[in-house]
Write an enzyme that holds these catalytic residues in place. Structure first.
Site, PDB file in Angstrom:
ATOM      1  N   SER A   1      53.641  63.195  25.494  1.00 24.25           N
ATOM      2  CA  SER A   1      53.107  64.296  24.814  1.00 24.25           C
ATOM      3  C   SER A   1      51.671  63.308  24.588  1.00 24.25           C
ATOM      4  O   SER A   1      50.665  63.450  24.345  1.00 24.25           O
ATOM      5  CB  SER A   1      53.706  65.463  24.468  1.00 24.25           C
ATOM      6  OG  SER A   1      53.768  64.784  23.385  1.00 24.25           O
ATOM      7  N   CYS A   2      52.840  62.090  24.563  1.00 18.96           N
ATOM      8  CA  CYS A   2      51.592  61.170  23.617  1.00 18.96           C
ATOM      9  C   CYS A   2      49.904  60.423  24.698  1.00 18.96           C
ATOM     10  O   CYS A   2      49.192  59.679  24.034  1.00 18.96           O
ATOM     11  CB  CYS A   2      51.941  59.940  22.784  1.00 18.96           C
ATOM     12  SG  CYS A   2      52.180  59.081  24.248  1.00 18.96           S
TER      13      CYS A   2
ATOM     14  N   TYR B   1      51.748  52.353  23.552  1.00 17.77           N
ATOM     15  CA  TYR B   1      53.001  53.360  23.977  1.00 17.77           C
ATOM     16  C   TYR B   1      52.257  54.390  25.001  1.00 17.77           C
ATOM     17  O   TYR B   1      53.325  53.846  26.751  1.00 17.77           O
ATOM     18  CB  TYR B   1      53.797  54.051  23.259  1.00 17.77           C
ATOM     19  CG  TYR B   1      55.389  54.714  23.938  1.00 17.77           C
ATOM     20  CD1 TYR B   1      55.766  54.337  23.820  1.00 17.77           C
ATOM     21  CD2 TYR B   1      54.345  56.055  23.784  1.00 17.77           C
ATOM     22  CE1 TYR B   1      57.060  55.115  25.332  1.00 17.77           C
ATOM     23  CE2 TYR B   1      55.622  56.759  24.293  1.00 17.77           C
ATOM     24  CZ  TYR B   1      56.968  56.241  24.779  1.00 17.77           C
ATOM     25  OH  TYR B   1      57.988  56.618  25.102  1.00 17.77           O
TER      26      TYR B   1
ATOM     27  N   HIS C   1      61.848  58.377  14.891  1.00 15.65           N
ATOM     28  CA  HIS C   1      60.827  59.386  15.032  1.00 15.65           C
ATOM     29  C   HIS C   1      61.317  60.674  13.679  1.00 15.65           C
ATOM     30  O   HIS C   1      61.425  59.898  13.446  1.00 15.65           O
ATOM     31  CB  HIS C   1      60.639  60.552  16.477  1.00 15.65           C
ATOM     32  CG  HIS C   1      60.741  59.721  17.000  1.00 15.65           C
ATOM     33  ND1 HIS C   1      61.284  59.407  18.480  1.00 15.65           N
ATOM     34  CD2 HIS C   1      59.513  59.808  17.676  1.00 15.65           C
ATOM     35  CE1 HIS C   1      60.874  58.618  19.455  1.00 15.65           C
ATOM     36  NE2 HIS C   1      59.477  58.627  19.379  1.00 15.65           N
TER      37      HIS C   1
END
Length: 317
Positions: A104-105, A132, A175
């Site tokens: 989702s980034c 990324y 994370h």
């Protein structure tokens, strides 16, 4: 049975996909010692020799805010090589079906919430994981380009923040969920009175249990091209996968403390970056295809902590 190559089968996502598809497909894998996915000629040769009918790309270099911000060259170069070699290699070996897993980034830092698929490339990215994100955007666009030029059925799923068994529990390079699980577990063992949490605690995040993502992959593999294109306009190749629920990092930390059984204070280090202020995906299109997440966050955190405790000695090396 469909012959499926799961790239990255030893990782958190890849291993969950293997668990989910066991018995439903002929699964083939290759360890890193056997196949270096950053080597273009070797990847092409392996795919041509093994002739998968479908390739699932779960292999990637991943990490949290600290790792992404510290090693941007590694994140963009390694991910570009891995996915490009697999996408082009799959096509050259005669495989016309592929599932690419992104993140989702890929969406703009200040995208409207919840984030729809059409938000892609409509604004600047979050700086801390830009490298990324750009690599993953390139993967989505590469799938679209092959579909448009060659009529392939290359699809992509963009999951929200993942967690679960097999995660990376390094306290700085992981994370937020695995990092806090480890920090609170060690603080509990040491009898520490407080644990530092990065940032203000105010950003809102959405999380998805990794086995739910694996189930979403299995579901999408059964969706016909007509169904896929009904929710995806033009050459669109990607869909969001999420829980549809977000919460503050402060609330998340409290839930993790509850799962771990850590009774101490949670202190927020405001000198550390927060990242994107809010990120929740619009999952309307996946719902239209008949899939939704089933694991509640409290249940997923408990399962993740149980796995961590069972593997703590190995994780410490």
């Amino acid at each position: 049975m469909t012959r499926i190559f799961v790239a990255g089968h030893n990782g958190m996502v890849g291993s969950a996909i293997l668990r989910r598809l066991a018995g439903e497909a002929e699964l083939i894998t290759a360890d890193r010692s056997e196949l270096d996915l950053t080597n273009q000629s070797r990847t092409q040769e392996w795919l041509s020799d093994n002739k998968p009918q479908l390739v699932i790309i779960a292999s990637a270099k991943v990490g949290g805010i600290h790792a992404n911000d510290t090693y941007p060259a590694d994140f963009i170069s390694q991910n570009l090589m891995i996915q490009s070699n697999l996408i082009s290699g799959a096509f050259q070996s005669g495989c016309t079906r592929l599932l690419f897993l992104g993140s989702s980034c890929i969406y703009p830092k200040f995208a409207d919430q919840p984030i729809v698929e059409e938000s892609l490339l409509t604004g600047p990215l979050e700086a801390t994981n830009e490298s990324y994100a750009i690599a993953k955007i390139a993967g989505v666009k590469m799938c679209e380009a092959y579909n448009r030029q060659y009529g392939t059925d290359f699809r992509a799923l963009m999951p929200t923040n993942l967690y679960g068994p097999g995660d990376n529990f390094h306290p700085e390079d992981s994370h937020v969920i695995p990092a806090l699980i480890r920090k609170m577990h060690e603080a509990k063992d040491a009898g520490a009175n407080f644990v530092d949490v990065w940032g203000t605690g105010d950003p809102r995040r959405e999380f998805l249990f990794v086995d739910d993502l694996a189930d979403a992959c299995a579901h999408i593999l059964k969706v016909s091209p007509d169904q896929w294109h009904k929710v995806n306009s033009g050459d669109g190749s990607h869909l969001n996968v999420g829980s549809g629920f977000d919460l503050t990092i402060r609330s998340l930390a409290a839930l993790i403390a509850q799962a771990v059984g850590y009774p101490g204070e949670l202190r927020y280090d405001k000198t550390r970056p927060d990242g994107t202020p809010r990120k929740r995906l619009d999952v309307t299109k996946m719902a239209a295809l008949g899939w939704q997440a089933s694991t509640q966050l409290e249940e997923g955190l408990a399962k993740t902590y149980d796995w961590f405790c069972a593997h703590d000695d190995v994780l410490r090396g």
